[in-house]
Design an enzyme around this catalytic site. Structure first.
Site, PDB file in Angstrom:
ATOM      1  N   GLU A  69       0.834  -1.223   0.000  1.00 42.23           N
ATOM      2  CA  GLU A  69       0.000   0.000   0.000  1.00 42.23           C
ATOM      3  C   GLU A  69       0.861   1.263   0.000  1.00 42.23           C
ATOM      4  OE1 GLU A  69      -3.094  -1.498  -1.008  1.00 42.23           O
ATOM      5  OE2 GLU A  69      -2.924   0.661  -0.803  1.00 42.23           O
TER       6      GLU A  69
HETATM    7  C1  LIG Z   1       2.841  -9.825   0.471  1.00 39.67           C
HETATM    8  C2  LIG Z   1       2.575  -8.741  -0.509  1.00 39.67           C
HETATM    9  C3  LIG Z   1       1.281  -8.465  -0.904  1.00 39.67           C
HETATM   10  C4  LIG Z   1       1.028  -7.492  -1.873  1.00 39.67           C
HETATM   11  N1  LIG Z   1      -0.251  -7.284  -2.318  1.00 39.67           N
HETATM   12  C5  LIG Z   1      -0.451  -6.479  -3.400  1.00 39.67           C
HETATM   13  C6  LIG Z   1      -1.728  -6.415  -4.030  1.00 39.67           C
HETATM   14  O1  LIG Z   1      -2.702  -7.027  -3.579  1.00 39.67           O
HETATM   15  N2  LIG Z   1      -1.868  -5.653  -5.157  1.00 39.67           N
HETATM   16  C7  LIG Z   1      -0.819  -4.961  -5.698  1.00 39.67           C
HETATM   17  O2  LIG Z   1      -1.004  -4.294  -6.707  1.00 39.67           O
HETATM   18  N3  LIG Z   1       0.412  -4.984  -5.116  1.00 39.67           N
HETATM   19  C8  LIG Z   1       0.613  -5.731  -3.989  1.00 39.67           C
HETATM   20  N4  LIG Z   1       1.854  -5.808  -3.408  1.00 39.67           N
HETATM   21  C9  LIG Z   1       2.933  -5.005  -3.982  1.00 39.67           C
HETATM   22  C10 LIG Z   1       3.351  -3.853  -3.078  1.00 39.67           C
HETATM   23  O3  LIG Z   1       2.375  -2.864  -3.075  1.00 39.67           O
HETATM   24  C11 LIG Z   1       4.728  -3.382  -3.575  1.00 39.67           C
HETATM   25  O4  LIG Z   1       5.671  -4.350  -3.169  1.00 39.67           O
HETATM   26  C12 LIG Z   1       5.098  -2.013  -3.025  1.00 39.67           C
HETATM   27  O5  LIG Z   1       4.290  -1.035  -3.595  1.00 39.67           O
HETATM   28  C13 LIG Z   1       6.556  -1.668  -3.284  1.00 39.67           C
HETATM   29  O6  LIG Z   1       6.908  -1.869  -4.626  1.00 39.67           O
HETATM   30  P1  LIG Z   1       8.192  -2.746  -4.986  1.00 39.67           P
HETATM   31  O7  LIG Z   1       8.084  -4.025  -4.240  1.00 39.67           O
HETATM   32  O8  LIG Z   1       8.324  -2.807  -6.439  1.00 39.67           O
HETATM   33  O9  LIG Z   1       9.402  -1.949  -4.339  1.00 39.67           O
HETATM   34  P2  LIG Z   1      10.184  -0.761  -5.052  1.00 39.67           P
HETATM   35  O10 LIG Z   1       9.219   0.219  -5.604  1.00 39.67           O
HETATM   36  O11 LIG Z   1      11.206  -1.328  -5.961  1.00 39.67           O
HETATM   37  O12 LIG Z   1      10.881  -0.095  -3.781  1.00 39.67           O
HETATM   38  C14 LIG Z   1      12.139  -0.536  -3.244  1.00 39.67           C
HETATM   39  C15 LIG Z   1      12.622   0.531  -2.258  1.00 39.67           C
HETATM   40  O13 LIG Z   1      12.818   1.776  -2.958  1.00 39.67           O
HETATM   41  C16 LIG Z   1      12.040   2.800  -2.361  1.00 39.67           C
HETATM   42  N5  LIG Z   1      11.545   3.684  -3.408  1.00 39.67           N
HETATM   43  C17 LIG Z   1      10.959   3.361  -4.568  1.00 39.67           C
HETATM   44  N6  LIG Z   1      10.606   4.477  -5.233  1.00 39.67           N
HETATM   45  C18 LIG Z   1      10.971   5.517  -4.475  1.00 39.67           C
HETATM   46  C19 LIG Z   1      10.858   6.932  -4.603  1.00 39.67           C
HETATM   47  N7  LIG Z   1      10.265   7.511  -5.659  1.00 39.67           N
HETATM   48  N8  LIG Z   1      11.362   7.702  -3.614  1.00 39.67           N
HETATM   49  C20 LIG Z   1      11.931   7.146  -2.533  1.00 39.67           C
HETATM   50  N9  LIG Z   1      12.043   5.833  -2.342  1.00 39.67           N
HETATM   51  C21 LIG Z   1      11.573   5.026  -3.300  1.00 39.67           C
HETATM   52  C22 LIG Z   1      10.918   2.092  -1.626  1.00 39.67           C
HETATM   53  O14 LIG Z   1      10.410   2.862  -0.549  1.00 39.67           O
HETATM   54  C23 LIG Z   1      11.623   0.825  -1.140  1.00 39.67           C
HETATM   55  O15 LIG Z   1      12.295   1.084   0.050  1.00 39.67           O
HETATM   56  C24 LIG Z   1       2.113  -6.746  -2.406  1.00 39.67           C
HETATM   57  C25 LIG Z   1       3.430  -6.997  -1.976  1.00 39.67           C
HETATM   58  C26 LIG Z   1       3.661  -7.990  -1.069  1.00 39.67           C
HETATM   59  C27 LIG Z   1       5.097  -8.262  -0.667  1.00 39.67           C
END
Ligand SMILES: Cc1cc2nc3c(=O)[nH]c(=O)nc-3n(C[C@H](O)[C@H](O)[C@H](O)COP(=O)(O)OP(=O)(O)OC[C@H]3O[C@@H](n4cnc5c(N)ncnc54)[C@H](O)[C@@H]3O)c2cc1C
Length: 563
Positions: free
Chosen positions: A422
């Site tokens: 989220e």
């Molecule tokens: C168990 C689980 C359930 C989930 N359920 C859903 C779901 O139902 N539907 C759905 O759509 N998604 C879902 N997700 C996805 C989840 O919302 C994403 O994992 C989350 O939004 C982070 O994206 P990412 O994993 O690609 O991390 P990334 O975006 O790659 O982030 C990696 C790191 O970089 C930082 N970062 C990234 N961009 C920036 C920025 N612009 N400025 C500063 N810092 C930044 C982040 O804060 C983090 O620390 C789920 C994930 C998990 C693990």
């Protein structure tokens, strides 16, 4: 000790700390009286304690699994879900015209808090459905509403949110899923989504996916994204699940926790979808769903913190090392601070919920602005609290905390993801110092004004505590004025500690309110003293970090970091 829903604590907060009374004074929520609140919380509490909580280990030990393309949920989940649906708990805050209870969101939030403490993996399913209901209610055509809302609200069907793709996580605008018009008002949706919670389920007759995708002429980035309803089974002419849609669960993720909640890789292969709202309006609709879900995820952290605290408290009374370990000062410190944190985080989340409801009931923009300001704080602080309290819960257990049988470790593993999904807590913090300060800090200053006025009113009864809260609010106000003058890069570099400092001041404010309401020497006054004297001072260190800006971080080059 078995989990007991914190019914009386929530009642107290809604009576004395963030009163529900102004809400029951509105025409829209006139039914939300003290009796209704009592009845709802007591009934939901029974379901949590007797039906959901006993299944928490089942979810952990026997995760949901994929069998022949269908998700099989953990043992007992289906039966428990049926009781959630039959009790009408999915639709507490949903419109009555579609079968919901029409009660304030605040009550749904309170119930979700208790359900999260009982069994987070199971609770995530109705939580996502609630977000979908909200998005459809505000953005869908009447036709879609009439078809989907009654089934979602009754819990017969469940809802998911499909944003994330391998290359599009925090950067949602990078998504590649496509939607081609079929020429008959429907669309063919194609793409792969990852990490989709409850992307399939054997607990409901249909699974309704809200999918973000781009139309052929959709602009790059978030501007060109549209939202589609893509059901697992296409409803027939009677609105019942008909033929299977062209979508499937490819695999389930292997996770560190929350095993009872299947996290799916989804493949949409020209699946039939219906647009929700207009072309390129997907992000706005999804934000409706995400705002609701952000507060709810904060509440997930708080629920887990409650469960972890209860377990640690029980263990500390049983375990004897020279004497019951609860008599050792350090263990007493851990328990007192855990309890104080839970109270603070819960009060902030409920204050956010009340602001959302008052915004809807009165149409007053100031309440909407208050809700918008509090949402990232409630999400990040609620989930940070879940992580910190469950970590302390393990520590209270000593070596037994590291052993899975006690269940202390499960809370820690389960809650970890709440700080990530989220919108990570980093993204929440950037939202607070960026978008939520675009009003020049108006909403923040108005809230801090209230904190200071309350502190002044409590000065006579609780001089030490009140003074400390007043001073902290004043310092935060000054820091906020300074921060608004900085560029975004510097704000972002300090956003996480700034949010923590804000949460500390608000936590102290609500503790002070509780202490003032109950009087010096009361249980709440003693707990407030723990928070204000021991935890509030952390806000100053957090602000010092927040003021450092970005330059020092980038002075350390990637080479320096790699050396
Ligand atoms: C168990 C689980 C359930 C989930 N359920 C859903 C779901 O139902 N539907 C759905 O759509 N998604 C879902 N997700 C996805 C989840 O919302 C994403 O994992 C989350 O939004 C982070 O994206 P990412 O994993 O690609 O991390 P990334 O975006 O790659 O982030 C990696 C790191 O970089 C930082 N970062 C990234 N961009 C920036 C920025 N612009 N400025 C500063 N810092 C930044 C982040 O804060 C983090 O620390 C789920 C994930 C998990 C693990």
């Amino acid at each position: 000790m078995a989990y007991r829903s914190p019914v009386s604590e929530i009642r107290f907060i809604l009576d004395k700390v963030v009163p529900l009374a102004p809400l029951s004074a509105t025409e829209r929520f006139a039914e939300a009286t003290g009796e209704t609140v009592e009845a709802i919380l007591t009934e939901a509490g029974k379901l949590c304690d007797e039906v959901m909580a006993p299944l928490i280990r089942n979810g952990d030990l026997t995760p949901a699994k994929l069998e022949n393309g269908v998700v099989r949920s953990s043992p007992g989940f289906k039966e428990a879900y049926e009781q959630i649906a039959e009790g009408g708990w999915v639709g507490i805050a949903s419109p009555e015209e579609y079968g919901g209870m029409g009660l304030p969101l605040t009550l749904a939030i309170a119930v979700n808090d208790m359900m999260s403490g009982a069994n987070l993996a199971l609770q995530l399913n109705p939580l996502l459905t609630q977000g979908q209901i909200d998005a459809l209610e505000h953005h869908a055509s009447d036709e879609l509403k009439e078809l989907y809302l009654p089934k979602l609200i009754s819990g017969e069907w469940s809802g998911t949110m499909n944003l994330t793709e391998p290359q599009a996580g925090s950067d949602v605008g990078a998504l590649r899923s496509k939607a081609e018009p079929n020429g008959d008002g429907t669309y063919s949706v194609t793409g792969q989504k990852i990490f989709i919670s409850w992307g399939d389920s054997d607990m409901t007759k249909n699974v309704c996916h809200l999918v973000l995708a781009r139309l052929p002429d959709g602009a790059p980035g978030t501007k060109g994204i549209s939202l589609f309803m893509v059901p697992k089974y296409i409803p027939d002419e009677n609105g019942e699940p008909g033929v299977a849609n062209s979508l499937k669960v490819v695999s389930l993720e292997h996770k560190m926790g929350l095993h009872g909640s299947p996290t799916c890789v989804m493949s949409f292969e020209g699946a039939k979808g219906w647009m929700v709202d207009g072309p390129n309006k997907g992000m706005a609709a999804m934000f409706t769903m995400m705002n609701n879900a952000r507060l709810n995820v904060g509440v997930e952290g708080i629920g887990i913190a409650e469960g972890a605290y209860q377990k640690a408290l029980a263990y500390a009374q049983e375990r004897v090392q020279f004497k019951p370990i609860i008599e050792h000062a350090d263990v007493r410190r851990m328990l007192a601070e855990m309890k104080a944190e839970v109270f603070a985080a819960r009060s902030i989340a409920l204050a956010c919920a009340v602001a959302i409801d008052l915004g809807h009931a009165t149409g007053d923009e100031a309440w909407a602005a208050r809700a918008a300001l509090l949402t990232p704080i409630a999400k990040a602080y609620g989930t940070d609290t879940g992580m910190w309290v469950s970590d302390q819960g393990i520590q209270v257990h000593g070596g037994m905390g590291f052993i899975e049988e006690t269940g202390a470790a499960q809370y820690f593993r389960d809650v970890r993801v709440t700080a990530i999904y989220e919108g990570t807590n980093g993204i929440q913090s950037m939202d607070l110092v960026g978008r939520k300060m675009m009003d020049g800090g108006k909403a923040a200053f108005r809230l801090l004004q209230e904190v200071e006025e309350d502190a002044k009113a409590a000065r006579e009864a609780l001089p030490d505590l009140a003074e400390q809260v007043w001073e902290a609010a004043e310092t935060l106000r000054e820091h906020t004025e300074w921060m608004i003058g900085q560029d975004m890069q510097d704000r972002f570099a300090g956003s996480v500690p700034y949010l923590k400092a804000f949460a500390r001041v608000l936590g102290a404010h609500y503790h002070l309110r509780a202490a003032f309401a109950e009087g010096a020497g009361s249980r709440h006054a003693k707990l407030a003293a723990v928070y204000i004297r021991r935890l509030l001072p952390q806000f100053a260190a957090a602000l010092a970090e927040a003021r450092e800006g970005a330059a020092g971080l980038y002075a350390l080059s990637v080479e320096d970091l790699s050396a």
